[in-house]
Scaffold this motif. Structure first.
Motif, PDB file in Angstrom:
ATOM      1  N   HIS A 180     -25.951 -20.792  -2.959  1.00 23.95           N
ATOM      2  CA  HIS A 180     -25.110 -21.675  -3.196  1.00 23.95           C
ATOM      3  C   HIS A 180     -24.273 -21.506  -4.165  1.00 23.95           C
ATOM      4  O   HIS A 180     -24.628 -21.311  -5.674  1.00 23.95           O
ATOM      5  CB  HIS A 180     -25.485 -23.763  -2.931  1.00 23.95           C
ATOM      6  N   ASP A 226     -23.488 -22.775  -8.185  1.00 23.94           N
ATOM      7  CA  ASP A 226     -23.162 -23.470  -8.938  1.00 23.94           C
ATOM      8  C   ASP A 226     -24.880 -23.522  -9.190  1.00 23.94           C
ATOM      9  O   ASP A 226     -25.699 -23.912 -10.059  1.00 23.94           O
ATOM     10  CB  ASP A 226     -22.821 -25.265  -9.145  1.00 23.94           C
ATOM     11  N   THR A 234     -17.601 -17.872  -9.156  1.00 25.91           N
ATOM     12  CA  THR A 234     -17.410 -16.311  -8.586  1.00 25.91           C
ATOM     13  C   THR A 234     -16.393 -15.859  -6.977  1.00 25.91           C
ATOM     14  O   THR A 234     -17.632 -16.101  -6.323  1.00 25.91           O
ATOM     15  CB  THR A 234     -18.842 -16.155  -9.077  1.00 25.91           C
ATOM     16  N   GLY A 242     -20.764 -17.729  -4.272  1.00 27.93           N
ATOM     17  CA  GLY A 242     -21.099 -18.590  -3.420  1.00 27.93           C
ATOM     18  C   GLY A 242     -19.374 -19.885  -2.945  1.00 27.93           C
ATOM     19  O   GLY A 242     -20.708 -20.957  -1.742  1.00 27.93           O
ATOM     20  N   GLY A 263     -28.049 -25.681 -20.099  1.00 29.46           N
ATOM     21  CA  GLY A 263     -27.623 -25.881 -19.101  1.00 29.46           C
ATOM     22  C   GLY A 263     -26.140 -25.245 -19.675  1.00 29.46           C
ATOM     23  O   GLY A 263     -26.821 -23.815 -21.014  1.00 29.46           O
TER      24      GLY A 263
END
Ligand SMILES: Nc1nc2c(ncn2[C@@H]2O[C@H](COP(=O)(O)OP(=O)(O)OP(=O)(O)O)[C@@H](O)[C@H]2O)c(=O)[nH]1
Length: 444
Positions: free
Chosen positions: A23, A25, A56, A89, A184
């Motif tokens: 998915h 992220d 992406t 994704g 992160g």
């Protein structure tokens, strides 16, 4: 024949292509970064459009090498060169995923531990089932769980995912926890990933020698094309079938242009030849790179350009809409998506996949639901299929050949250049607003 490329100092490497799906992220790019040591030209979201949108958009390729695992020792390999294909994704980019998935030996499905299985995770499972027999799940972002309850959380999520996988072709697949980018986006560069050594070990235990062959006509799937001053134009991509050597003549069928191979590189090292499964950059001269984005390149005269084709079809179980004769679908073959009108019919599997043109085949108003999960089928014009042009043999999840199969005559709105026997996916990309539903409808 085994897949052997030339590694450093002439050593033979086992090339193993791993697709990273998941998915948006979930951390696919972060995982590829954590795993890789050497980045190839196309890697890590260098595409400016992709950076702008923050996802992406393009397939990113990167690689790392690892020692030959114990179960493959004695096979004549010096190391394993793992090529990571970081697949996008976003659901509407199904085309790009299929373009990448056709060359993938193994799938890593990334799941965000804080989210679990999401819409596109399920879609990636469908695509994985169509295109690959081997999969593992990477449970990412474990740093976001409370430390004192982390193990329990991982164990709960692992059970949940394993349960979901039970109804797919990947029942029993391993689930490996990691934190590809702890902290992160704002984490300092000094912050290293967690669980990657373990992941590499697990992956290493799963590496196999993909069925590949240097024989058959050369077909090359190009994903990037760019100029290098004083050298010429480089097309990077993956060899889908056959092999290529310096000075060979290759054709860019949709432009009807032929060129000589001037030089080649694999992960920045010059090579003389490349074969099925290899990722390579091919340099040609006097060719404007702007003419090409994604395309197929092949031995001259090999690739057909079809206005229509017959495909064996299965309806994907997630699809809720009826598939009726006369309906138009977005048909994705290789890197191309074209509108195609489907006429469904049934009949026995043709001998050598050659249709008897004298025989009558029962017409179908609507494609019935598939009794099986997802299975492989082949596309291409019946003629080419009958001629049995070789292409990569893949391990598949296909159902055993049944007496009665379903087919679609696909009439394309514009001609498509495609590999005989290639996988295609028919989808309704215009149903984007219903993003909770899978776009996959039928595939051939
Ligand atoms: N806390 C934490 N954040 C992570 C981890 N891995 C990735 N992230 C963050 O999650 C966000 C998405 O990561 P990406 O690697 O870009 O995800 P992706 O799946 O490649 O995303 P798309 O290309 O948009 O599909 C980024 O902000 C990352 O910094 C992790 O292990 N822990």
């Amino acid at each position: 024949m085994a897949a052997k490329g030339k590694g450093e100092g002439g050593r033979r490497s086992l090339n193993f292509n791993v697709g990273i799906l998941g998915h948006i992220d979930s951390g696919k790019t972060s995982l590829a970064k954590a795993l890789s040591s050497v980045a190839s030209t196309a890697s890590f979201d260098k595409n400016p459009q992709s950076r702008e949108r923050g996802i992406t958009l393009d397939l990113g390729f990167s690689s790392f090498s690892m020692p030959v695992p114990a179960h493959l020792e004695g096979g004549g390999y010096e190391d394993v060169q793992v090529t990571l294909v970081d697949c996008p994704g976003h659901a509407s980019l199904i085309r790009t995923i299929i373009g990448g998935a056709q060359i993938i030996d193994f799938v890593i499905l990334v799941v965000d531990i804080t989210k679990g299985i999401q819409t596109q995770t399920a879609e990636c499972l469908v695509i994985g089932e169509i295109t690959c027999s081997h999969l593992m799940v990477v449970l990412n972002k474990t740093d976001l769980t409370e430390e004192s309850k982390r193990d329990a959380h991982i164990s709960k999520m692992t059970k949940r995912i394993s349960k979901t996988l039970e109804s797919t072709a990947f029942s029993g697949a391993l689930v490996v926890p990691v934190a590809a980018k702890p902290g992160g986006p704002d984490a300092p560069p000094s912050q290293t990933a967690h669980g990657i050594d373990n992941l590499v070990q697990v992956l290493s235990s799963k590496v196999f020698v993909p069925e590949r062959s240097a024989s058959g006509p050369f077909v090359f799937s190009v994903d990037h094309c760019f100029p290098i001053r004083g050298q010429g134009t480089v097309m990077t991509g993956t060899v889908l079938s056959g092999s290529v050597a310096l000075n060979d003549t290759i054709e860019i069928p949709f432009l009807k242009v032929t060129k000589k191979v001037k030089s080649m590189q694999m992960f920045h090292k010059p090579v003389q030849t490349a074969m099925q499964g290899d990722r390579v950059g091919i340099c040609v001269t006097q060719f404007d790179p702007k003419q090409v984005e994604r395309c197929l390149v092949a031995a001259p005269g090999y690739l057909p350009t079809l206005e229509a084709g017959i495909a064996q079809v299965h309806k994907v179980s997630y699809h809720k809409f009826p598939c009726t004769t006369g309906a138009k679908f977005h048909v994705t073959i290789g890197h191309e998506t074209v509108m195609g009108k489907a006429t469904f019919f049934s009949g026995p599997l043709p001998v050598n996949r050659e249709f008897d043109l004298e025989a009558e085949y029962p017409f179908l108003e609507e494609l019935p639901d598939s009794k099986t999960k997802v299975a492989e089928a082949k596309a291409g014009s019946d003629k080419e299929a009958a001629e049995g042009h070789g292409h990569r043999e893949r391990e598949t999840n296909s159902e055993p050949a049944t007496q009665e199969s379903h087919y679609a005559l696909l009439e394309f709105e514009k001609p498509v250049t495609c590999l005989p026997d290639s996988i295609a996916i028919g989808s309704r990309l215009d149903t984007d607003v219903h993003i909770h539903r899978s776009h996959c409808c039928s595939y051939t």
